[in-house]
Design an enzyme around this catalytic site. Sequence first.
Site, PDB file in Angstrom:
ATOM      1  N   PRO A   6       0.939  -1.136   0.090  1.00  0.00           N
ATOM      2  CA  PRO A   6       0.033  -0.128   0.202  1.00  0.00           C
ATOM      3  C   PRO A   6       0.931   1.251   0.055  1.00  0.00           C
ATOM      4  CG  PRO A   6       0.138  -0.674   2.208  1.00  0.00           C
ATOM      5  CD  PRO A   6       0.913  -1.740   1.494  1.00  0.00           C
ATOM      6  N   CYS A  97       4.239   2.302   9.851  1.00  0.00           N
ATOM      7  CA  CYS A  97       3.963   3.766   9.270  1.00  0.00           C
ATOM      8  C   CYS A  97       4.870   4.726   9.655  1.00  0.00           C
ATOM      9  CB  CYS A  97       2.332   4.102   9.196  1.00  0.00           C
ATOM     10  SG  CYS A  97       2.221   5.700   8.501  1.00  0.00           S
ATOM     11  N   ARG A 224       6.977   1.337  -4.381  1.00  0.00           N
ATOM     12  CA  ARG A 224       7.400   2.129  -5.324  1.00  0.00           C
ATOM     13  C   ARG A 224       8.023   1.632  -6.708  1.00  0.00           C
ATOM     14  NH1 ARG A 224      11.334   6.221  -2.326  1.00  0.00           N
ATOM     15  NH2 ARG A 224      11.726   4.485  -1.365  1.00  0.00           N
TER      16      ARG A 224
END
Length: 312
Positions: A6, A97, A224
């Site tokens: 994600p 995160c 990415r």
Amino acid sequence: MILLAPMEGLLDHSLRDALTRVGGIDRCVTEFIRVTDRLLPDRVFLRVMPELLSGSRTAAGVPVRAQLLGSEPAVLADNAARLAELGAEGVDLNFGCPAKCVNRHRGGAVLLDEPELVGEIVATVRRAVPAGVPVSAKMRLGNRDEDTMLDVARAIAAAGASELVVHGRTKLQGYKPPAYWDRIAHIRAAVPGLPVVANGEIWSVADALRCRAESGGQALMLGRGMVADPGLALAIRHGAEQAPDWAAVPPLLWRYWQRVALHVDARHRAGRIKQWLNLLRRRFPQAQALYERIRTVNDTREVEALLFAADA
């Protein structure tokens, strides 16, 4: 095994749809669903994961796992149980995160300073969902350092997780190269029997091969790198670097644009395309040219015309 990571604000269900159509991805994970002090309404889950309406699969048939982020075990468990009722393929727990706004509210990577709490969260969620629903976790090498790295991994394994994804950097290291894939090998050794997936700085087949060698495992999560080159997962599966195929990209951009138009406010749509093109230009000269044409354009009709011309 190759998973699609994600990316908050970019790799959402619209981009999952586009990238999984290319092939090579075994499973996706949603952007985190922030859980604080209550059971969320179904509309929140469906907004982040509309794939719940199609068997927890993308249009290409790739399974999607829902990711939760929070620090209250019982509340996370309630939300995980609801996701299971809605048909989620599995539940993933975010302990990685690095965003300051998340960390300030005791979410994401700061929890790596509290191995016992991490273990309690995983165990409580595991008990709350049916045995057939996998519960996985994602972590970094630590918050500010690696002091608790192995303790956290062991706590996750002992709590009954089915899989652990490790991003090879601490929160403090952010996304700055390199990723320390060799540290993932230490984690793997500390949790025998728990599948460990390596993540971070995998931009090419050569990177994937080095990551596998240094981390000691075959499973990878692409973020990415996959957004920059939608053919990367297939190239890794073939085991050889391939020249990126630009011809396959404009149709993906066009489909992505059409899906974004359904759920993103008009004033933000151009920005979403620019985000993707900004990464695509790492691999494609044609993406650089298209990015330069679109960079200063915000009118949706003009953006659409440029994308339509690129797809023609």
